[in-house]
Design a protein around this motif. Structure first.
Motif, short mmCIF file in Angstrom:
data_model
loop_
_atom_site.label_atom_id
_atom_site.label_comp_id
_atom_site.label_asym_id
_atom_site.label_seq_id
_atom_site.Cartn_x
_atom_site.Cartn_y
_atom_site.Cartn_z
N LYS A 452 0.85 -1.18 -0.19
CA LYS A 452 0.06 0.10 -0.05
C LYS A 452 0.88 1.21 0.05
O LYS A 452 1.75 1.18 0.68
N ALA A 453 0.73 1.99 -0.94
CA ALA A 453 1.28 3.46 -1.06
C ALA A 453 0.69 4.64 -0.63
O ALA A 453 -0.64 4.69 -0.65
N ILE A 454 1.33 5.73 -0.36
CA ILE A 454 0.55 6.88 0.09
C ILE A 454 1.31 8.04 -0.88
O ILE A 454 2.44 8.44 -0.95
N PRO A 455 0.53 8.44 -1.81
CA PRO A 455 0.82 10.09 -2.57
C PRO A 455 1.12 11.02 -1.78
O PRO A 455 0.14 11.57 -0.95
N PHE A 456 2.17 11.83 -1.55
CA PHE A 456 2.46 12.96 -0.78
C PHE A 456 2.00 13.88 -1.85
O PHE A 456 2.78 14.52 -2.74
N GLN A 457 0.78 14.70 -1.65
CA GLN A 457 0.26 15.21 -2.72
C GLN A 457 0.46 17.01 -2.04
O GLN A 457 0.27 17.79 -3.09
N MET A 458 0.92 17.09 -1.06
CA MET A 458 1.28 18.43 -0.54
C MET A 458 2.76 18.64 -0.37
O MET A 458 3.45 17.74 -0.29
N CYS A 459 3.52 19.86 -0.44
CA CYS A 459 4.77 20.07 -0.10
C CYS A 459 4.99 20.82 1.07
O CYS A 459 4.28 21.34 1.66
N GLU A 460 6.25 20.64 1.89
CA GLU A 460 6.65 21.09 3.04
C GLU A 460 6.64 22.58 3.08
O GLU A 460 6.16 23.06 3.98
N GLU A 461 6.98 23.17 1.81
CA GLU A 461 7.06 24.76 1.78
C GLU A 461 5.92 25.10 2.07
O GLU A 461 5.66 26.14 2.75
N ASP A 462 4.78 24.57 1.27
CA ASP A 462 3.29 25.30 1.68
C ASP A 462 3.04 25.15 3.22
O ASP A 462 2.40 25.97 3.64
N ILE A 463 3.22 24.01 3.50
CA ILE A 463 2.66 23.61 5.01
C ILE A 463 3.03 24.82 5.85
O ILE A 463 2.53 25.14 6.70
N GLU A 464 4.61 24.83 5.66
CA GLU A 464 5.26 25.87 6.59
C GLU A 464 4.60 27.47 6.37
O GLU A 464 4.44 28.18 7.46
N TYR A 465 4.57 27.57 5.02
CA TYR A 465 4.09 29.03 4.58
C TYR A 465 2.60 29.13 5.23
O TYR A 465 2.31 30.39 5.88
N ILE A 466 1.72 28.37 5.27
CA ILE A 466 0.60 28.40 5.89
C ILE A 466 0.49 28.66 7.38
O ILE A 466 -0.22 29.51 8.08
N MET A 467 1.41 27.51 8.17
CA MET A 467 1.41 27.56 9.47
C MET A 467 1.81 28.88 10.11
O MET A 467 1.42 29.38 11.18
N ARG A 468 2.89 29.93 9.47
CA ARG A 468 3.11 30.83 9.84
C ARG A 468 2.12 32.13 9.98
O ARG A 468 2.18 33.10 10.69
N LYS A 469 1.07 31.76 9.36
CA LYS A 469 -0.12 33.02 9.48
C LYS A 469 -0.75 32.81 10.64
O LYS A 469 -0.95 31.80 11.19
N ASP A 470 -0.90 33.93 11.21
CA ASP A 470 -1.78 34.17 12.58
C ASP A 470 -3.18 33.80 12.56
O ASP A 470 -3.81 33.88 13.57
#
Ligand SMILES: [Zn+2]
Length: 600
Positions: A452-470
């Motif tokens: 069973k495989a998992i496609p990684f559809q999002m990227c780390e840069e985007d996750i961190e970019y969103i996370m910084r928003k207050d």
């Protein structure tokens, strides 16, 4: 004897007077001593004791003296508000009493969940909001819960799965159901505009329903229409609904999927910030993982390539057989296969009112659960026959290659479960290299092994970019699974502590207090709760005591059903639900109802 009696009486009276004059010698229910406190704001932690009485935080100060029924020594530990999960699907699992505790969430420090998400109502199929709230309140739940009314469920009740606009009359019916749920204490409306039947709804329909919610002080949560190349259009639609219905908008599991769309998230953030600068309330939540879906495990071969010409058994085949049965036989059959048993009166009414065609298709859909894939021996035999044919085989390989490359690429296709343990956690690209084979041959070989495989559809840069928003809170998007059954996304077991550990402690993407705020006071503010989400005098005692330096995330894509370690104590409404790492068996969660403020 007399003297002895006198002495006894004297001391009894003295004792009685003492306790009457000094009532509550036990001044507090619980004092959490010597911990470092994150109060829910972005300020760094500070040393303080926290005292609790009757479910409320009654004192926060440097040193609290006085007797308490229980003193928790939090030396070396961190004290913070219990986490508020802005987006979960635990209500499905919580229908079943054994999942009412949501232990996978309590052990992450979660004390409140918001359910009824993605257009799918909190109350499992055709039960009134009120009934579910009553049952949960009576029988108890682990964390507190607030409910949304799902647009998809409402639409399905009124119009079935029809792909058209509602008539005037149907829209009125939908409005009535939404109004009824709001009257019963729901917190707002949710949509799932990529799912059926949500996808069939035009923006105007949602605006009309959101207008019913707005006067109550409710909120609009949306799984927006597109999280890929049309992300910006989808964000604009959500903002328009907020503007025209005059309602706060909350975007669920904010992200962009698909390699070619990565980075688009920045423009989406700009749109949201522009709306916010105009005074509109727009917020979002996210989960800190690169892969999505509560069923993230995928085949390495697309279904149509695997099945080829033969479709196998379809829902339509079953419908054809069922069509020979009478209506009452169909309902009888349905009552034997639905997990929502016994059927509520509203549910039976719904089934009786269904047009014949929809009844047949509903029963067929409930029955239809065929396992496609390499364990289906008939399909396996047919596939291998085609694979060994020179022309067919070449075609299959080309299609598998295209499927992987166009989706996420072999480097982002991660093998989660495999009989060859050494491949677990590796990408398809890495395994192809080890085997010295092409990507497509490796994929086929792994598929036939049942990997069973998992496609990684999002990227780390985007996750961190969103996370910084207050304005971005935390929402797990997880479920309350039966422990050990199935393969849920690991977010159900680890979202909150994983975010702290990976992004706060290891990568230092943002400060610890920024992360803790995103899962405490920020979601409380978004939901307009004035009594939760802070460690402050007068607030509800939803409190997590966590060993931040020793968080252990045990869940993995190869073995998802593993609880987190790190939450030492957890209080829900002042009641200990986790005590020294263990569940106490208590279910003190409350259903948080929106108080009626509508004037009309
Ligand atoms: Zn969703």
């Amino acid at each position: 004897m007399k003297l002895k009696n006198f002495i006894i009486c004297f001391f009894l009276i003295l004792g009685f007077t003492f306790f009457t004059l000094y009532p509550g010698q036990v001044k507090y229910d619980i004092i959490i001593k010597n911990g470092k406190v994150f109060d829910g704001s972005i300020r760094p932690s500070f040393r303080a004791d926290v005292a609790i009485k009757n479910g409320i935080i009654v004192e926060v100060s440097k040193s609290i003296e006085g007797k308490a029924s229980r003193i928790i020594n939090a030396k070396g530990l961190y004290v913070m508000p219990g986490f508020i999960d802005m987006h979960t699907h635990v209500d499905r699992g919580m229908y079943f009493p054994e999942n009412r505790a949501c232990l996978n969430y309590l052990l992450q420090g979660v004390t409140t969940v918001i359910v009824g998400q993605c257009g799918s109502s909190a109350w499992p199929i055709f039960e009134k909001a009120e009934d579910q709230m009553e049952r949960w309140s009576e029988e108890g739940i682990g964390p507190n819960a607030a409910l949304l009314i799902g647009h998809g469920t409402v639409r399905q009740i009124v119009m079935g799965m029809e792909d058209r606009e509602p008539t005037e009359e149907e829209l009125e019916k939908m409005k009535l159901i939404v109004k009824e749920a709001m009257e019963q204490g729901a917190y707002g409306l949710s949509t799932g505009l990529i799912y059926l039947p949500g996808r069939y709804a035009k923006t105007e329909e949602i605006i009309e329903l959101a207008k019913i919610v707005a006067p109550y002080g409710g909120i609009y949560h949306s799984h927006i229409r597109n999280e890929r190349e049309k992300l910006l259009e989808a964000i604009n639609e959500a903002i328009r609904i907020g503007e025209e219905a005059n309602i706060p908008v909350h975007i669920s599991h904010f992200k962009v999927m698909g390699k070619s769309n990565w980075g688009l998230i920045r423009k989406a953030c700009d749109l949201i910030e522009e709306a916010r600068s105009k005074g509109l309330k727009v917020t979002a939540d996210q989960y800190p993982y690169r892969f999505s879906s509560n069923n993230p495990y995928r085949s390495l071969i697309p279904k149509e390539v695997w099945l080829g010409e033969s479709e196998g058994l379809t829902q339509k085949d079953i419908e054809e057989v069922l069509d020979y049965l009478r209506d009452n036989q169909l309902i009888e059959l349905y009552s034997k296969i639905t997990p929502y048993f016994p059927l509520s009166p509203r549910h039976i009414q719904f089934l009786n009112d269904l047009p014949r065609k929809r009844l047949v298709s509903l029963v067929a859909r409930t029955i239809f659960d065929i396992n496609h894939g390499p364990e289906n021996t008939r399909e396996r035999m047919l596939f291998l026959k085609r694979l060994n044919d020179p022309i067919e085989g070449k075609k299959i390989r080309e299609e598998v290659k295209k499927y992987i490359e166009e989706w996420v690429g072999a480097e982002n296709f991660i093998i989660a479960i495999c009989v060859e343990k050494k491949f677990e956690g590796k990408s398809l690209k890495e395994i192809a290299k080890i085997l010295g084979k092409s990507i497509e041959d490796t994929a086929i070989e792994l598929e036939l092994m049942g990997a069973k495989a998992i496609p990684f559809q999002m990227c780390e840069e985007d996750i961190e970019y969103i996370m910084r928003k207050d304005w971005v809170a935390t929402g797990s998007d997880g479920v309350a699974p039966f422990y050990g059954i199935g393969l849920p996304h690991i977010r159900s077991y680890s979202t909150f502590l994983h975010k702290i550990k990976k992004y706060g402690i290891e990568r230092k993407t943002v400060s610890l207090s920024h992360i803790i705020r995103s899962q405490t006071s920020l979601p409380a503010e978004i939901m307009n709760w004035k009594d939760r989400g802070w460690i402050k005098k007068g607030y509800k005692a939803d409190i997590a005591v966590i060993d931040l330096k020793n968080i252990k995330i045990k869940t993995s894509v190869s073995n998802p059903h593993q609880y987190c370690k790190g939450v030492k104590y957890l209080l829900v409404n002042g009641v200990l639900t986790i005590d020294k790492d263990e569940w106490t068996g208590k279910l003190p969660g409350e259903v948080i109802r929106l108080k009626k403020t509508a004037t009309d």
